[in-house]
Design a protein around this motif. Structure first.
Motif, mmCIF file in Angstrom:
data_model
loop_
_atom_site.group_PDB
_atom_site.id
_atom_site.type_symbol
_atom_site.label_atom_id
_atom_site.label_comp_id
_atom_site.label_asym_id
_atom_site.label_seq_id
_atom_site.Cartn_x
_atom_site.Cartn_y
_atom_site.Cartn_z
ATOM 1 N N TYR A 54 -10.402 0.540 2.410
ATOM 2 C CA TYR A 54 -11.322 0.602 1.558
ATOM 3 C C TYR A 54 -10.318 1.998 0.341
ATOM 4 C CZ TYR A 54 -14.763 4.470 0.060
ATOM 5 O OH TYR A 54 -15.905 4.721 -0.496
ATOM 6 N N ASP A 55 -9.374 2.308 0.902
ATOM 7 C CA ASP A 55 -9.071 3.408 -0.026
ATOM 8 C C ASP A 55 -8.228 2.786 -1.530
ATOM 9 O OD1 ASP A 55 -7.348 5.720 -1.397
ATOM 10 O OD2 ASP A 55 -5.649 4.208 -1.378
ATOM 11 N N CYS A 56 -7.793 0.830 -1.152
ATOM 12 C CA CYS A 56 -7.773 0.460 -2.451
ATOM 13 C C CYS A 56 -9.552 -0.434 -2.721
ATOM 14 C CB CYS A 56 -7.385 -0.753 -1.718
ATOM 15 S SG CYS A 56 -6.441 -2.230 -3.254
ATOM 16 N N LEU A 57 -9.945 -0.866 -2.296
ATOM 17 C CA LEU A 57 -11.122 -1.032 -2.846
ATOM 18 C C LEU A 57 -12.461 -0.437 -3.551
ATOM 19 C CD1 LEU A 57 -11.942 -4.259 0.164
ATOM 20 C CD2 LEU A 57 -10.724 -4.123 -2.487
ATOM 21 N N LYS A 58 -12.025 1.015 -2.773
ATOM 22 C CA LYS A 58 -13.004 1.655 -3.547
ATOM 23 C C LYS A 58 -12.545 2.282 -5.345
ATOM 24 C CE LYS A 58 -11.518 6.126 -2.931
ATOM 25 N NZ LYS A 58 -11.182 7.428 -2.091
ATOM 26 N N ASP A 59 -11.381 1.957 -6.164
ATOM 27 C CA ASP A 59 -11.196 1.786 -6.682
ATOM 28 C C ASP A 59 -10.911 1.217 -7.669
ATOM 29 O OD1 ASP A 59 -8.413 2.611 -8.537
ATOM 30 O OD2 ASP A 59 -8.218 4.451 -8.365
ATOM 31 N N GLU A 60 -11.337 1.069 -8.799
ATOM 32 C CA GLU A 60 -11.958 -0.614 -9.622
ATOM 33 C C GLU A 60 -11.012 -0.527 -9.913
ATOM 34 O OE1 GLU A 60 -14.422 0.591 -12.800
ATOM 35 O OE2 GLU A 60 -16.455 0.855 -11.497
ATOM 36 N N LYS A 62 -7.178 -0.949 -8.666
ATOM 37 C CA LYS A 62 -6.738 -1.235 -7.606
ATOM 38 C C LYS A 62 -7.331 -2.322 -7.769
ATOM 39 C CE LYS A 62 -4.913 3.605 -5.693
ATOM 40 N NZ LYS A 62 -4.981 3.982 -4.201
ATOM 41 N N LYS A 63 -8.882 -2.235 -7.091
ATOM 42 C CA LYS A 63 -9.121 -3.915 -6.424
ATOM 43 C C LYS A 63 -8.966 -4.522 -7.079
ATOM 44 C CE LYS A 63 -14.633 -4.831 -5.631
ATOM 45 N NZ LYS A 63 -13.646 -6.245 -6.456
ATOM 46 N N ALA A 64 -9.017 -4.549 -8.866
ATOM 47 C CA ALA A 64 -9.159 -5.752 -10.174
ATOM 48 C C ALA A 64 -7.155 -5.824 -9.521
ATOM 49 C CB ALA A 64 -8.697 -5.386 -11.328
ATOM 50 N N ALA A 65 -6.925 -5.250 -9.441
ATOM 51 C CA ALA A 65 -4.987 -5.811 -9.381
ATOM 52 C C ALA A 65 -5.296 -6.064 -8.342
ATOM 53 C CB ALA A 65 -4.154 -4.455 -9.494
ATOM 54 N N TYR A 66 -6.053 -5.644 -7.029
ATOM 55 C CA TYR A 66 -5.833 -6.593 -5.359
ATOM 56 C C TYR A 66 -6.231 -7.176 -5.693
ATOM 57 C CZ TYR A 66 -7.285 -7.742 -0.601
ATOM 58 O OH TYR A 66 -6.334 -8.520 0.906
ATOM 59 N N ASP A 67 -7.134 -7.777 -6.402
ATOM 60 C CA ASP A 67 -8.047 -9.452 -6.692
ATOM 61 C C ASP A 67 -7.489 -10.377 -7.151
ATOM 62 O OD1 ASP A 67 -10.534 -8.110 -5.159
ATOM 63 O OD2 ASP A 67 -11.557 -7.847 -6.826
ATOM 64 N N PHE A 69 -3.893 -10.002 -7.734
ATOM 65 C CA PHE A 69 -2.520 -9.728 -7.088
ATOM 66 C C PHE A 69 -2.131 -10.246 -5.661
ATOM 67 C CE2 PHE A 69 -1.597 -8.534 -11.805
ATOM 68 C CZ PHE A 69 -0.799 -10.075 -12.346
ATOM 69 N N GLY A 70 -3.558 -9.675 -4.240
ATOM 70 C CA GLY A 70 -3.169 -9.660 -3.225
ATOM 71 C C GLY A 70 -2.192 -7.600 -3.003
ATOM 72 N N HIS A 71 -1.516 -8.029 -1.844
ATOM 73 C CA HIS A 71 -0.979 -6.929 -1.570
ATOM 74 C C HIS A 71 0.569 -7.278 -2.434
ATOM 75 C CE1 HIS A 71 -3.234 -6.368 2.221
ATOM 76 N NE2 HIS A 71 -2.704 -7.806 2.155
ATOM 77 N N ALA A 72 0.321 -7.857 -2.885
ATOM 78 C CA ALA A 72 2.092 -7.909 -3.686
ATOM 79 C C ALA A 72 1.949 -7.005 -5.178
ATOM 80 C CB ALA A 72 2.454 -9.504 -4.026
ATOM 81 N N ALA A 73 0.229 -6.644 -5.499
ATOM 82 C CA ALA A 73 -0.167 -5.538 -6.351
ATOM 83 C C ALA A 73 0.368 -4.056 -6.151
ATOM 84 C CB ALA A 73 -1.653 -5.716 -7.420
ATOM 85 N N PHE A 74 0.834 -4.148 -4.701
ATOM 86 C CA PHE A 74 1.586 -2.548 -4.871
ATOM 87 C C PHE A 74 2.836 -2.343 -4.002
ATOM 88 C CE2 PHE A 74 -3.414 -3.062 -3.897
ATOM 89 C CZ PHE A 74 -3.899 -2.840 -5.002
ATOM 90 N N ASP A 75 3.808 -3.789 -4.486
ATOM 91 C CA ASP A 75 4.894 -3.771 -3.450
ATOM 92 C C ASP A 75 6.208 -2.708 -4.647
ATOM 93 O OD1 ASP A 75 4.513 -5.533 -1.561
ATOM 94 O OD2 ASP A 75 5.308 -7.414 -2.367
ATOM 95 N N GLY A 76 6.753 -2.047 -4.087
ATOM 96 C CA GLY A 76 7.230 -0.801 -4.410
ATOM 97 C C GLY A 76 7.372 0.025 -5.232
ATOM 98 N N GLY A 77 6.158 0.326 -4.169
ATOM 99 C CA GLY A 77 6.186 2.356 -3.722
ATOM 100 C C GLY A 77 4.917 2.179 -4.239
ATOM 101 N N MET A 78 4.033 1.395 -5.520
ATOM 102 C CA MET A 78 2.950 1.512 -5.883
ATOM 103 C C MET A 78 1.788 2.043 -4.638
ATOM 104 S SD MET A 78 2.720 -1.312 -8.429
ATOM 105 C CE MET A 78 1.378 -0.061 -9.121
ATOM 106 N N GLY A 79 1.853 1.442 -3.681
ATOM 107 C CA GLY A 79 0.475 1.994 -2.270
ATOM 108 C C GLY A 79 -0.125 2.868 -1.759
ATOM 109 N N ALA A 80 -0.797 3.409 -1.771
ATOM 110 C CA ALA A 80 -1.557 4.400 -0.609
ATOM 111 C C ALA A 80 -0.899 4.472 -0.186
ATOM 112 C CB ALA A 80 -2.951 4.616 -0.763
ATOM 113 N N ALA A 81 -0.631 4.211 0.923
ATOM 114 C CA ALA A 81 0.501 3.844 2.283
ATOM 115 C C ALA A 81 1.598 4.491 2.373
ATOM 116 C CB ALA A 81 -0.585 3.254 3.745
#
Length: 383
Positions: A54-60, A62-67, A69-81
């Motif tokens: 939800y933390d990812c998909l509620k943010d426009e 982050k959601k656009a990046a996830y749609d 690149f998938g989980h790879a969009a947050f590799d390298g310390g960018m992820g919320a968790a």
């Protein structure tokens, strides 16, 4: 182990709207909350997955990046968790997400938080209490009573809005109309009343000169109160809408009249029954006779005293007590005899009483029985 798709975690389609995502998140969070699944060791991990999704998909963004690149969009310390520099940010996002489900889980119990910019500016007025003392005779008959109550009434200058010249209150800039502000303290979100608007959610730039923005003014109000027959101390009468006016056009509170019935010089009350202690002479108690006693309605009742009546004897007058409140039942009146001993006797009266005592020893059965029991008691103690 590969991460699950965020949309699958929340149970929504990829093209779901923000409202659908939020609704799905709240449903899942309630379902998987650890406090509700204490016996399921997997619930906590699933709950964290739901919050991360939800933390990812509620943010426009982050959601656009996830749609794309998938989980790879947050590799390298960018992820919320993730840890590192992004760790505290992730903790804040999780707490913010958790506060949404906290609103759903406990909002109703805590009185709710209001809508988006929409915490109502109107606040219900306080209930008022008025203590009214009446006589026993008034409680017997019932009455109409006019009372003067100091209260707060709607300001006529601004019609309760609190604003001068027909202007309208504006949304509080501090709390955005919520009436409360939140402060982040690690994992927890602390909520308190907004200091700018005092919880109203709105502020007034041009307050009314008469009420100074409150929407109400102090005033004494006269009210006619109907006191039904049969009331007693502790009876409460509610006058709906006669309390304080609400703040800024809010609904009016209620007025509660609490009844206190004063003690009476002749009658004692127990529920609907009345008790009256009547003194009678030794001669009347011994020989019997008729006496007149007062009744609560202002009348008289004739009572026949039986011959040989003892002190404390009670006689019932049916239907001469108090009415039951809002009912047809009426209590009884009880007469209790108080045999009076004469005082300031003359020598002649004393001689007559001594002579009477000598010849009437056998006419006092209670005395004979009592002193016989006393002698038996002393004899038993000697043995």
């Amino acid at each position: 182990m590969a991460k699950r798709d965020y949309y699958d975690v929340l149970g929504v389609a990829k093209g779901a709207s923000p409202e659908e995502i939020k609704k799905a998140y709240r449903t899942k969070a309630k379902e998987l909350h650890p406090d509700r699944n204490k016996d399921d060791p997997k619930a906590e991990a699933a709950f964290k997955d739901v919050n991360e999704a939800y933390d990812c998909l509620k943010d426009e963004q982050k959601k656009a990046a996830y749609d794309r690149f998938g989980h790879a969009a947050f590799d390298g310390g960018m992820g919320a968790a993730r840890g590192g520099a992004g760790g505290f940010r992730g903790q804040q996002d999780f707490a913010s997400a958790f506060s949404d489900v906290f609103d759903d889980l406990f909002g109703d119990f805590m009185g709710g938080r209001g809508g988006t910019a929409g915490r109502s500016r109107a606040t219900r007025g306080n209930d008022l209490r008025y203590n009214l003392r009446i006589s026993l005779e008034e409680a017997f008959k019932g009455l109409q009573k006019t009372v003067t109550v100091p209260t707060a009434v709607t300001c006529g200058a601004c019609d309760g809005s609190g604003a001068e010249g027909g202007s309208e209150p504006v949304t509080c800039p501090t709390c955005s109309g919520m009436g409360k502000v939140r402060a982040q303290q690690g994992f927890f979100t602390v909520e308190r009343t907004c200091p700018t608007c005092n919880g109203l959610g709105q502020t007034i730039k041009n307050p009314c000169k008469t009420c100074h923005g409150a929407g109400r003014v102090e005033k004494e109000k006269q009210l006619s109160v109907n006191i039904p027959a049969g009331v007693e101390t502790g009876t409460r009468i509610r006058l709906a809408g006669e309390g304080e006016a609400g703040l800024r056009g809010g609904p009016t509170g209620d007025l509660y009249i609490f009844i206190e019935v004063r003690e009476h010089a002749l009658f004692q009350r127990e529920g609907t029954n009345l008790f009256c202690k009547v003194p009678v002479s030794m001669v009347t108690a011994a020989l019997g006779g008729d006496i007149e006693v007062p009744t609560i309605d202002g009348g008289k009742a004739r009572v026949k005293i039986p011959e040989g009546s003892q002190a404390g004897r009670q006689m019932r007058l049916r239907g001469k007590g108090m009415p039951a409140i809002r009912a047809r039942d009426v209590g009884d009146m009880f007469i209790e005899l108080s045999v009076e001993t004469p005082v300031n006797l003359t020598g002649r009266q004393k001689d007559l009483l001594r002579e009477f005592e000598k010849i009437s020893a056998e006419n006092n059965p209670q005395s004979s029985s009592f002193f016989s029991s006393v002698r038996n008691f002393w004899d038993s103690m000697k043995g």
